[in-house]
Enzyme design. Structure first.
Site, short mmCIF file in Angstrom:
data_model
loop_
_atom_site.label_atom_id
_atom_site.label_comp_id
_atom_site.label_asym_id
_atom_site.label_seq_id
_atom_site.Cartn_x
_atom_site.Cartn_y
_atom_site.Cartn_z
N THR A 76 0.85 -1.19 0.00
CA THR A 76 0.00 0.00 0.00
C THR A 76 0.89 1.25 0.00
OG1 THR A 76 -0.18 0.16 2.42
CG2 THR A 76 -1.79 -1.24 1.28
N ILE B 98 8.66 5.28 -0.21
CA ILE B 98 9.08 3.95 0.24
C ILE B 98 8.43 2.86 -0.59
CG2 ILE B 98 9.00 2.33 2.17
CD1 ILE B 98 9.10 4.85 4.02
N TYR C 154 -1.35 13.27 13.59
CA TYR C 154 -0.50 12.24 12.98
C TYR C 154 -0.02 11.24 14.02
CZ TYR C 154 3.60 10.13 10.78
OH TYR C 154 4.53 9.24 10.31
#
Length: 283
Positions: free
Chosen positions: A34, A40, A179
């Site tokens: 995902t 990344i 976050y």
């Protein structure tokens, strides 16, 4: 690829990747990534391109996924792309249905999608949606995904790799409440679920990363000159975990930060509040 400074080479020592072992471990397997269209996830997909695997790349950007598919399929890997916003219930349902129908099942999941936001509490008073959006992508979406595919992973004695952040193991910092809370929520869920998953034969890995030089950090000007790990380096760490099945990756220096979080917590909280007061008085 970002070239490390001398200091970055010290705090981010290179990871040795045995490509032969990685190939033997993964050949013939199906791997879901995902957040695959940049940073990344993108670099991990390119790292695995030379292996005969089936990569399922999930992200929102259709154009980037299409380009990646073309590039990767010139090599050994087979690629399926699934453009989806993991916060969208209809799109998520379609993704889960697709995964359930995979003829060869699912072997590895790299939970990498995430959303970062920096905003003070004062600036957030009329922005509750910041918290619901962040929690949706960083916590609820990966939980929903894994609850659906755990039976698939169990049948294949699979592997779940969670890409997390060192922040969840340290004292929380101002302006990052949305976050950090969302990342900590999934980290706790994953760690609580890990023993049950391990008992079923499913391997689990938590990768705690420092700042990584990805598009996600670009809106934060202060991060542009700070030491940061390269996405290519992180991809090697993930690849290494795929054949070693290591439980946890943490930077070597994190233990000192965790110790400081215990010993100097009161000082940190007092000094941070004082600095914020002074900043508010200057505005």
């Amino acid at each position: 690829m970002h070239t490390y400074s001398l200091f970055e080479r010290l705090i981010f020592p290179q990871t040795y990747l045995n490509r032969r072992k990685l190939g033997r471990e993964l050949e013939g397997k199906t791997i879901l990534i995902t957040g695959a269209s940049s940073g990344i996830g993108e670099q991990l997909a390119y790292l695995l391109a030379d292996i005969k695997v089936h990569l399922i790349l999930v992200a929102r950007r259709v154009d980037r996924l299409a380009t990646m598919k073309i590039l990767i399929e010139t090599k050994a890997a087979q690629v399926s792309v699934f453009p989806v916003d993991l916060r969208n219930e209809k799109e998520m349902t379609e993704l889960l249905a697709f995964l359930q129908q995979l003829p060869d099942g699912l072997d590895v999941v790299v939970s990498n999608a995430g959303h970062s936001i920096k905003r003070s509490i004062d600036q957030s008073l009329d922005r509750y949606h910041d918290f619901t959006r962040t929690m949706a992508i960083n916590y609820l979406a990966p939980v929903q995904l894994l609850l659906s595919i755990i039976p698939l992973l169990t049948r294949k004695q699979g592997h779940i790799i969670n890409i997390s952040t060192v922040n969840v193991l340290l004292l929380p910092t101002p302006n990052w409440s949305a976050y950090q809370a969302s990342k900590a929520a999934f980290d706790f869920w994953f760690r609580a679920a890990a023993p049950e998953l391990n008992a079923k034969g499913v391997f689990t890995t938590s990768i705690y990363l420092p700042l990584v030089r990805t598009p996600m950090i670009e809106p934060t000007a202060a991060y542009r000159k700070m030491p940061a790990m390269s996405p290519e380096h992180v991809a090697k760490i993930i690849g290494h975990s795929m054949y070693t099945k290591m439980k946890i990756y943490k930077p070597w220096w994190l233990i000192f930060g965790q110790l400081a979080s215990i010993l100097f917590r009161r000082y940190w909280e007092y000094s941070t509040a004082r600095k914020l007061r002074q900043k508010g008085q200057r505005l």
